[in-house]
Design a protein around this motif. Structure first.
Motif, short mmCIF file in Angstrom:
data_model
loop_
_atom_site.label_atom_id
_atom_site.label_comp_id
_atom_site.label_asym_id
_atom_site.label_seq_id
_atom_site.Cartn_x
_atom_site.Cartn_y
_atom_site.Cartn_z
N ASN A 95 -94.32 -31.06 -28.79
CA ASN A 95 -94.23 -30.42 -27.49
C ASN A 95 -94.26 -28.90 -27.70
OD1 ASN A 95 -93.07 -29.18 -25.10
ND2 ASN A 95 -92.30 -31.19 -24.50
N PRO A 96 -95.19 -28.17 -27.07
CA PRO A 96 -95.28 -26.73 -27.30
C PRO A 96 -93.96 -25.98 -27.09
CG PRO A 96 -97.20 -27.47 -26.10
CD PRO A 96 -96.27 -28.65 -26.18
N ALA A 97 -93.15 -26.41 -26.13
CA ALA A 97 -91.87 -25.74 -25.90
C ALA A 97 -90.94 -25.91 -27.09
CB ALA A 97 -91.22 -26.29 -24.63
N VAL A 98 -90.98 -27.09 -27.71
CA VAL A 98 -90.14 -27.34 -28.88
C VAL A 98 -90.73 -26.62 -30.10
CG1 VAL A 98 -89.12 -29.11 -30.35
CG2 VAL A 98 -89.41 -29.54 -27.90
N GLN A 99 -92.05 -26.57 -30.21
CA GLN A 99 -92.68 -25.81 -31.29
C GLN A 99 -92.22 -24.36 -31.25
OE1 GLN A 99 -96.92 -26.31 -30.89
NE2 GLN A 99 -96.93 -28.35 -31.80
N LYS A 100 -92.18 -23.79 -30.06
CA LYS A 100 -91.78 -22.40 -29.92
C LYS A 100 -90.36 -22.18 -30.44
CE LYS A 100 -91.56 -18.66 -26.51
NZ LYS A 100 -91.77 -18.29 -25.08
N ARG A 101 -89.49 -23.13 -30.18
CA ARG A 101 -88.10 -23.02 -30.65
C ARG A 101 -88.04 -22.91 -32.17
NH1 ARG A 101 -82.96 -27.03 -29.22
NH2 ARG A 101 -81.65 -26.41 -30.98
N PHE A 102 -88.99 -23.57 -32.85
CA PHE A 102 -88.98 -23.58 -34.32
C PHE A 102 -90.09 -22.71 -34.92
CE2 PHE A 102 -86.70 -27.43 -33.08
CZ PHE A 102 -85.55 -27.29 -33.85
N ASN A 103 -90.62 -21.83 -34.10
CA ASN A 103 -91.57 -20.82 -34.57
C ASN A 103 -92.75 -21.43 -35.34
OD1 ASN A 103 -92.49 -18.15 -34.88
ND2 ASN A 103 -91.51 -17.94 -36.87
N ALA A 176 -77.34 -23.53 -40.47
CA ALA A 176 -77.90 -22.55 -39.53
C ALA A 176 -79.19 -23.07 -38.92
CB ALA A 176 -78.14 -21.22 -40.25
N PRO A 177 -79.10 -23.97 -37.93
CA PRO A 177 -80.32 -24.51 -37.30
C PRO A 177 -81.27 -23.46 -36.75
CG PRO A 177 -78.42 -25.84 -36.70
CD PRO A 177 -77.88 -24.63 -37.41
N PRO A 178 -80.78 -22.33 -36.19
CA PRO A 178 -81.74 -21.34 -35.68
C PRO A 178 -82.69 -20.78 -36.74
CG PRO A 178 -79.56 -20.93 -34.77
CD PRO A 178 -79.39 -21.95 -35.84
N LYS A 179 -82.33 -20.92 -38.01
CA LYS A 179 -83.20 -20.43 -39.08
C LYS A 179 -84.27 -21.44 -39.48
CE LYS A 179 -79.89 -17.17 -41.15
NZ LYS A 179 -79.21 -16.76 -42.40
N LEU A 180 -84.20 -22.64 -38.94
CA LEU A 180 -85.20 -23.65 -39.28
C LEU A 180 -86.55 -23.30 -38.64
CD1 LEU A 180 -83.25 -27.01 -38.80
CD2 LEU A 180 -84.08 -26.08 -40.97
N ASN A 181 -87.61 -23.44 -39.41
CA ASN A 181 -88.97 -23.35 -38.89
C ASN A 181 -89.65 -24.69 -39.13
OD1 ASN A 181 -89.42 -23.33 -41.63
ND2 ASN A 181 -90.10 -21.19 -41.71
N GLY A 182 -90.96 -24.75 -38.93
CA GLY A 182 -91.66 -26.02 -39.13
C GLY A 182 -91.51 -26.55 -40.53
N ALA A 275 -86.19 -30.93 -23.34
CA ALA A 275 -85.52 -30.05 -24.29
C ALA A 275 -84.57 -30.88 -25.14
CB ALA A 275 -84.76 -28.97 -23.54
N LEU A 276 -84.21 -30.37 -26.31
CA LEU A 276 -83.20 -31.00 -27.15
C LEU A 276 -81.84 -30.55 -26.64
CD1 LEU A 276 -85.88 -30.78 -28.93
CD2 LEU A 276 -84.36 -31.06 -30.89
#
Length: 303
Positions: A95-103, A176-182, A275-276
């Motif tokens: 989902n593009p919105a979820v992709q954006k969350r993980f850069n 640190a989940p915010p640091k996760l990327n693809g 959203a998650l």
């Protein structure tokens, strides 16, 4: 109506239990070692934290996708030993919105194991993982190996025998989940932890019925509601790669690149239509699939 794959796809390189067990026969491909792949000791620490529902070390920021593939394979070996056998795969970040969350702008995939799947109506600890979340999802069940050559949603549907309602309960698991990327999401097996599935909807055998279902899946309104009917989130079928079955087209190519393939009886998670969201004790969540007659709601309660 024929639903075509989008441009990026066209350019991309009991009885139910027995069916699931039969789907586990594919042997894992050898793991290609890379310099940045997590060591056995580091994977053991991940598994210990995963089992303790304790935040684990983040993947190094220097990790490459090749390192993530190696790390994921090692982690999956350990998960298979305790949660197995393998019963399917999940396409994530579709989902593009979820992709954006993980850069990232690409999907990722993980593996699903038998003990991860619960039945609709299950009650689950709100703290079922270190970083627990829930999302509206959907499963398809593989009918035959021809699915691995499918290039469009219509071709996918010819090789699927059930559409299955699903609430995924992922666990981002790290400190640190915010640091996760693809790359990091790939390494942690796309956060696979639990999921709640409802009764499957049989795929019509005739071409007209399949064409109708294709349109319904693309245009469906997916909604998450609480016990009072208050909407918590949701989205459209087309939010997942323009058509949710494009997730299977993508997955087939990604698995082939790793020497793997989907097997008859396996279940494939298509990704998030919402959203998650974080679970809370006492919350009862139901996912509805508006516009797909016969596709039943699925429910989970958090304690």
């Amino acid at each position: 109506m024929t639903v075509l794959a989008p441009r990026w796809i066209r350019h991309a390189g009991a009885a139910a239990a027995l069916a699931l067990l039969a789907a586990c026969a594919s042997a894992p491909a050898p793991i290609a070692q890379t310099p940045g792949c997590l060591s056995d000791a580091q994977i053991s620490a991940w598994v210990a934290d995963y089992n303790a529902r304790k935040p684990a070390m983040n993947p190094p920021e220097s990790m490459t996708m090749q390192d993530a593939v190696c790390t994921r394979a090692r982690f999956q070996q350990r998960l298979a030993a305790q949660d197995g056998p393998l019963v399917g795969y999940k396409a994530g970040l579709t989902n593009p919105a979820v992709q954006k969350r993980f850069n990232t702008d690409q999907p990722v995939w993980g593996a699903l194991y038998l003990s991860m799947l619960l039945d609709s109506g299950a009650t689950v600890d709100a703290a079922f993982g270190a970083r627990p979340l829930y999302e509206a999802d959907l499963l398809v069940r593989v009918k035959d190996a021809g699915i691995n050559a499918a290039k469009t949603p219509a071709e996918v549907l010819q090789h699927v025998d059930q559409i299955v309602p699903f609430i995924e309960l992922p666990d981002l698991m790290v400190q640190a989940p915010p640091k996760l990327n693809g790359v990091g999401v790939s390494a942690i097996n796309v956060g696979a932890r639990l999921g709640v599935r409802g009764p499957g909807l049989a795929v019509p055998a005739d071409a007209a019925g399949q064409a109708k279902l294709l349109t319904e899946l693309r245009d469906m309104d997916v909604s998450l509601t609480d016990a009072q009917g208050v909407k918590l989130g949701g989205g459209k079928g087309s939010d997942v790669l323009e058509h949710p079955l494009n997730a299977v087209v993508w997955l087939a190519g990604a698995l082939k690149a790793q020497g793997l393939a989907m097997q008859p009886g396996q279940l494939i998670s298509l990704g998030s239509f919402s959203a998650l969201l974080p679970p809370k004790p006492g919350l009862k969540v139901t996912v509805h699939y508006g516009g797909v007659p016969g596709l039943q709601p699925v429910t989970v309660t958090f304690r």
